[in-house]
Design a protein around this motif. Structure first.
Motif, PDB file in Angstrom:
ATOM      1  N   LEU A 221       0.825  -1.211   0.000  1.00  0.00           N
ATOM      2  CA  LEU A 221       0.000   0.000   0.000  1.00  0.00           C
ATOM      3  C   LEU A 221       0.855   1.255   0.000  1.00  0.00           C
ATOM      4  N   SER A 222       2.039   1.175   0.592  1.00  0.00           N
ATOM      5  CA  SER A 222       2.975   2.301   0.630  1.00  0.00           C
ATOM      6  C   SER A 222       4.361   1.716   0.903  1.00  0.00           C
ATOM      7  N   GLU A 223       5.345   2.599   1.080  1.00  0.00           N
ATOM      8  CA  GLU A 223       6.707   2.124   1.341  1.00  0.00           C
ATOM      9  C   GLU A 223       6.784   1.294   2.612  1.00  0.00           C
ATOM     10  N   ARG A 224       5.835   1.491   3.530  1.00  0.00           N
ATOM     11  CA  ARG A 224       5.908   0.822   4.832  1.00  0.00           C
ATOM     12  C   ARG A 224       4.629   0.131   5.281  1.00  0.00           C
ATOM     13  N   VAL A 225       3.702  -0.123   4.369  1.00  0.00           N
ATOM     14  CA  VAL A 225       2.463  -0.786   4.775  1.00  0.00           C
ATOM     15  C   VAL A 225       2.104  -1.873   3.760  1.00  0.00           C
ATOM     16  N   ILE A 226       1.871  -3.088   4.296  1.00  0.00           N
ATOM     17  CA  ILE A 226       1.460  -4.235   3.487  1.00  0.00           C
ATOM     18  C   ILE A 226       0.114  -4.717   4.015  1.00  0.00           C
ATOM     19  N   LEU A 227      -0.838  -4.908   3.114  1.00  0.00           N
ATOM     20  CA  LEU A 227      -2.129  -5.464   3.474  1.00  0.00           C
ATOM     21  C   LEU A 227      -2.131  -6.933   3.080  1.00  0.00           C
ATOM     22  N   THR A 228      -2.555  -7.791   3.990  1.00  0.00           N
ATOM     23  CA  THR A 228      -2.587  -9.224   3.721  1.00  0.00           C
ATOM     24  C   THR A 228      -3.805  -9.839   4.386  1.00  0.00           C
ATOM     25  N   GLU A 229      -3.981 -11.126   4.189  1.00  0.00           N
ATOM     26  CA  GLU A 229      -5.011 -11.858   4.917  1.00  0.00           C
ATOM     27  C   GLU A 229      -4.391 -12.378   6.198  1.00  0.00           C
ATOM     28  N   THR A 230      -5.156 -12.377   7.268  1.00  0.00           N
ATOM     29  CA  THR A 230      -4.650 -12.855   8.552  1.00  0.00           C
ATOM     30  C   THR A 230      -4.200 -14.304   8.458  1.00  0.00           C
ATOM     31  N   ARG A 231      -4.836 -15.095   7.619  1.00  0.00           N
ATOM     32  CA  ARG A 231      -4.440 -16.503   7.523  1.00  0.00           C
ATOM     33  C   ARG A 231      -3.040 -16.678   6.969  1.00  0.00           C
ATOM     34  N   HIS A 232      -2.465 -15.612   6.381  1.00  0.00           N
ATOM     35  CA  HIS A 232      -1.082 -15.671   5.911  1.00  0.00           C
ATOM     36  C   HIS A 232      -0.085 -15.303   7.011  1.00  0.00           C
ATOM     37  N   ILE A 233      -0.594 -15.006   8.189  1.00  0.00           N
ATOM     38  CA  ILE A 233       0.264 -14.707   9.335  1.00  0.00           C
ATOM     39  C   ILE A 233       0.052 -15.862  10.313  1.00  0.00           C
ATOM     40  N   PRO A 234       0.806 -16.944  10.143  1.00  0.00           N
ATOM     41  CA  PRO A 234       0.550 -18.139  10.945  1.00  0.00           C
ATOM     42  C   PRO A 234       0.664 -17.874  12.440  1.00  0.00           C
TER      43      PRO A 234
ATOM     44  N   SER B 188      12.875  -7.325   3.541  1.00  0.00           N
ATOM     45  CA  SER B 188      12.871  -6.620   4.814  1.00  0.00           C
ATOM     46  C   SER B 188      12.396  -7.554   5.917  1.00  0.00           C
ATOM     47  N   LYS B 189      12.973  -7.385   7.086  1.00  0.00           N
ATOM     48  CA  LYS B 189      12.421  -8.029   8.274  1.00  0.00           C
ATOM     49  C   LYS B 189      11.146  -7.276   8.630  1.00  0.00           C
ATOM     50  N   VAL B 190      10.397  -7.803   9.576  1.00  0.00           N
ATOM     51  CA  VAL B 190       9.109  -7.216   9.940  1.00  0.00           C
ATOM     52  C   VAL B 190       9.238  -6.432  11.237  1.00  0.00           C
ATOM     53  N   ASP B 191       8.713  -5.210  11.209  1.00  0.00           N
ATOM     54  CA  ASP B 191       8.715  -4.353  12.398  1.00  0.00           C
ATOM     55  C   ASP B 191       7.485  -4.596  13.267  1.00  0.00           C
ATOM     56  N   ALA B 192       6.315  -4.799  12.624  1.00  0.00           N
ATOM     57  CA  ALA B 192       5.076  -5.021  13.377  1.00  0.00           C
ATOM     58  C   ALA B 192       4.070  -5.759  12.501  1.00  0.00           C
ATOM     59  N   MET B 193       3.162  -6.484  13.167  1.00  0.00           N
ATOM     60  CA  MET B 193       2.088  -7.207  12.484  1.00  0.00           C
ATOM     61  C   MET B 193       0.797  -6.999  13.274  1.00  0.00           C
ATOM     62  N   PHE B 194      -0.305  -6.802  12.549  1.00  0.00           N
ATOM     63  CA  PHE B 194      -1.583  -6.560  13.196  1.00  0.00           C
ATOM     64  C   PHE B 194      -2.653  -7.441  12.554  1.00  0.00           C
TER      65      PHE B 194
ATOM     66  N   PRO C 232      11.783   0.615   4.879  1.00  0.00           N
ATOM     67  CA  PRO C 232      10.858   1.067   3.828  1.00  0.00           C
ATOM     68  C   PRO C 232      11.348   0.596   2.454  1.00  0.00           C
ATOM     69  N   PHE C 233      10.425   0.214   1.602  1.00  0.00           N
ATOM     70  CA  PHE C 233      10.791  -0.226   0.262  1.00  0.00           C
ATOM     71  C   PHE C 233      11.007   0.985  -0.644  1.00  0.00           C
ATOM     72  N   THR C 234      11.900   0.835  -1.602  1.00  0.00           N
ATOM     73  CA  THR C 234      12.196   1.882  -2.570  1.00  0.00           C
ATOM     74  C   THR C 234      11.424   1.588  -3.847  1.00  0.00           C
ATOM     75  N   PHE C 235      10.645   2.569  -4.317  1.00  0.00           N
ATOM     76  CA  PHE C 235       9.844   2.359  -5.515  1.00  0.00           C
ATOM     77  C   PHE C 235      10.703   2.456  -6.763  1.00  0.00           C
ATOM     78  N   ASN C 236      10.421   1.568  -7.707  1.00  0.00           N
ATOM     79  CA  ASN C 236      11.050   1.562  -9.024  1.00  0.00           C
ATOM     80  C   ASN C 236      10.100   0.829  -9.963  1.00  0.00           C
ATOM     81  N   THR C 237      10.538   0.432 -11.147  1.00  0.00           N
ATOM     82  CA  THR C 237       9.630  -0.232 -12.085  1.00  0.00           C
ATOM     83  C   THR C 237       9.182  -1.595 -11.598  1.00  0.00           C
TER      84      THR C 237
END
Length: 195
Positions: free
Chosen positions: A80-93, A128-134, A157-162
């Motif tokens: 979603l941004s350089e520092r936010v990933i949206l996922t399904e909770t079932r992918h966070i065992p 990247s390693k993970v800083d937090a999970m919700f 944070p991820f760097t945007f490119n092609t």
């Protein structure tokens, strides 16, 4: 891109856009404040590189680092941004809605192959390693989809490119579903047959 206004200099990094209005009002600084809103920029989003079948720039893979067999793929998400990933909770065992320690997870963007650190992947892969999970309180198990949303915050944070850019989000609350509209569905799952 650089924009110059007396006493104000804006620098816009690659892969960002500054929405410009058709009217360009005079910019005036009075009493130490600009009379216009602070400019904002938006990252370029949702543009699949031409000529590639496998790379979707907003696709994120989630891996679990085990001490006995290495990195195990556990799911995917969208950037979603350089520092936010949206996922399904079932992918966070985890067990009984308890997330395993964040230290065992890594997230990967800019890759084309499911295997972690695949030699065929381009040099633009970012890890990247993970800083937090919700996760949401409504999530109960992997078979029910109620509350199946999770958010991952990477340490770096991820760097945007092609090969790495966020998915486009439409906040207009209007959904235009026409027969001729196309889109992308991403993931590493095997092919499904729908009846």
């Amino acid at each position: 891109m650089r924009s110059m206004v007396p006493w104000l200099s804006l620098t816009v990094s690659s892969f960002t856009n500054i929405p410009l209005s058709k009217k360009k009002p005079n910019r005036v600084c009075r009493g130490g404040r600009w009379h216009f809103p602070v400019p904002y920029c938006q990252p370029v989003c949702g543009q699949k590189p031409a000529g590639t079948e496998s790379n979707i720039p907003w696709h994120v893979s989630i891996y679990w680092n085990t001490s006995f067999i290495g990195y195990v793929y556990v799911g995917e998400g969208v950037l979603l941004s350089e520092r936010v990933i949206l996922t399904e909770t079932r992918h966070i065992p985890g067990n009984h809605r308890q997330i395993f320690p964040k230290e065992v997870y890594v997230v990967v963007v800019g890759h084309s192959y499911k295997q972690f650190n695949d030699s065929q992947d381009p040099n633009e892969v970012q890890v990247s390693k993970v800083d937090a999970m919700f996760i949401t309180d409504q999530f109960r198990n992997e078979t029910a989809f109620l509350g199946d949303l999770g958010v991952i915050i990477p340490q770096t944070p991820f760097t945007f490119n092609t090969k790495v850019m966020p998915v486009c989000l439409d906040w207009t609350r209007e959904l235009d579903l026409n027969v001729d509209n196309t889109g992308y569905a991403t993931g590493w799952a095997s092919k499904y047959t729908y009846l």
